[in-house]
Design a protein around this motif. Structure first.
Motif, PDB file in Angstrom:
ATOM      1  N   GLY A  60     -27.941 -28.000  75.863  1.00  0.00           N
ATOM      2  CA  GLY A  60     -26.751 -27.162  76.047  1.00  0.00           C
ATOM      3  C   GLY A  60     -26.971 -25.707  75.662  1.00  0.00           C
ATOM      4  N   TRP A 152     -22.128 -21.517  83.158  1.00  0.00           N
ATOM      5  CA  TRP A 152     -22.984 -22.338  82.303  1.00  0.00           C
ATOM      6  C   TRP A 152     -22.981 -21.801  80.867  1.00  0.00           C
ATOM      7  CZ3 TRP A 152     -24.947 -26.832  81.501  1.00  0.00           C
ATOM      8  CH2 TRP A 152     -26.003 -26.990  80.592  1.00  0.00           C
ATOM      9  N   CYS A 156     -21.716 -23.695  77.483  1.00  0.00           N
ATOM     10  CA  CYS A 156     -22.612 -23.901  76.341  1.00  0.00           C
ATOM     11  C   CYS A 156     -22.053 -23.295  75.062  1.00  0.00           C
ATOM     12  CB  CYS A 156     -23.980 -23.293  76.614  1.00  0.00           C
ATOM     13  SG  CYS A 156     -24.896 -24.106  77.932  1.00  0.00           S
TER      14      CYS A 156
END
Length: 163
Positions: A60, A152, A156
């Motif tokens: 992650g 993304w 994260c």
């Protein structure tokens, strides 16, 4: 830093430079903004490439996200080093000289970040706070790719989704 971390990112930076995205006006002509190029190259090399590998996904970790701050750049560029003459002068105030070098380094890097923001090559996702550096997303791709990279990174980092 992992081996080859940011290798692909750096290639994107050079592609952007070849398109003229890192030029500035100077004396009626355009010239390469070398400080901005160096700063963006360092930031790119210091971040994970896009797209994320399976390992990066599993862990992650955000890609193209820089949060090491101005000091890391300044130290790696040797911007806060004193010359031999400065360090050997017994009458010189080394602390004052270091303070001046540090202030200059910080100012030059901050100016480069401002230029990169104006060129839409970086975006601040997290502001600096006491004891924490700002976090910058590197916008090295086209709009679609940059949106994917941002989504993304936000996932994260646990940040709210884009508006």
């Amino acid at each position: 830093m992992e081996d080859n971390m940011g290798y692909s990112n750096v290639g994107h930076v050079y592609g952007l430079a070849s398109e003229g995205r890192l030029t500035k006006p100077r004396g009626g002509k355009t010239t390469l903004n070398t400080m901005a190029l160096n700063v963006l190259t360092y930031m790119s090399y210091s971040t994970y490439d896009w797209p994320p590998t399976d390992k990066i996904r599993r862990l992650g970790l955000p890609c193209r996200y820089y949060a090491l701050g101005w000091r890391s750049i300044a130290e790696h560029f040797g911007m806060m080093l004193l010359s031999d003459e400065q360090t050997s002068d017994p009458d010189a105030d080394a602390d004052a000289m270091m303070d001046a070098r540090t202030a200059t380094a910080r100012s030059r890097i901050t100016q480069a970040w401002r230029y990169l923001r104006d060129q839409n090559l970086i975006k601040e996702l997290q502001p600096a706070s006491l004891g924490k550096n700002a976090g910058y997303l590197l916008l090295l791709g086209d709009d679609e790719e940059n949106n994917e990279v941002e989504d993304w990174a936000r996932e994260c980092l646990g940040l709210p989704w884009r508006k």
